[in-house]
Motif scaffolding. Sequence first.
Motif, PDB file in Angstrom:
ATOM      1  N   THR A  69       0.836  -1.199   0.000  1.00  0.00           N
ATOM      2  CA  THR A  69       0.000   0.000   0.000  1.00  0.00           C
ATOM      3  C   THR A  69       0.871   1.249   0.000  1.00  0.00           C
ATOM      4  O   THR A  69       0.597   2.211  -0.731  1.00  0.00           O
ATOM      5  CB  THR A  69      -0.968  -0.011   1.192  1.00  0.00           C
ATOM      6  OG1 THR A  69      -1.721  -1.230   1.163  1.00  0.00           O
ATOM      7  CG2 THR A  69      -1.935   1.163   1.138  1.00  0.00           C
ATOM      8  N   VAL A  98      -4.064  -3.158   4.706  1.00  0.00           N
ATOM      9  CA  VAL A  98      -4.444  -2.157   3.707  1.00  0.00           C
ATOM     10  C   VAL A  98      -5.296  -1.068   4.353  1.00  0.00           C
ATOM     11  O   VAL A  98      -5.032   0.131   4.183  1.00  0.00           O
ATOM     12  CB  VAL A  98      -5.202  -2.809   2.529  1.00  0.00           C
ATOM     13  CG1 VAL A  98      -5.806  -1.757   1.613  1.00  0.00           C
ATOM     14  CG2 VAL A  98      -4.291  -3.749   1.754  1.00  0.00           C
ATOM     15  N   PRO A 141      -3.369  -2.092  -3.856  1.00  0.00           N
ATOM     16  CA  PRO A 141      -3.427  -3.144  -2.834  1.00  0.00           C
ATOM     17  C   PRO A 141      -4.753  -3.895  -2.723  1.00  0.00           C
ATOM     18  O   PRO A 141      -4.793  -4.979  -2.161  1.00  0.00           O
ATOM     19  CB  PRO A 141      -3.134  -2.385  -1.545  1.00  0.00           C
ATOM     20  CG  PRO A 141      -3.604  -1.006  -1.815  1.00  0.00           C
ATOM     21  CD  PRO A 141      -3.305  -0.765  -3.268  1.00  0.00           C
TER      22      PRO A 141
END
Length: 121
Positions: free
Chosen positions: A39, A100, A60
């Motif tokens: 990310t 994430v 991501p």
Amino acid sequence: MRPENVHVPREEFLAVWDEARRRGTEPGVDGYAAAVAQTCRWLAAVPMRTALCGGLPRSPVTQRACVARAELIEAECRAAETDDGYAPAVACRPGWRDGVRATFRWAWEGRGPAPIEIAPA
């Protein structure tokens, strides 16, 4: 690095990204640290470099190869909030979704703690 994509201090962002990369490559690691690292890479819009080639980092959640910019980051953030928004290749990794979500909250939205704690130098 695209500074407009990150809403935390640059030095802190880079330290978290570096630590996530280190932890994400340890044997037996779950997907959380790897998700934080991916990310961060995507938000920073840093191309992938390999011995064979390079290319755009994958987002991501949806795993699209694209340059992160505001409208795409917002779309990934929305997709991250639903479990069915994730590409199958990452949805099955333990800790991936949490990594994430925590990274987007911290780096993009500028709220909450860093997704990975950094030991003081």
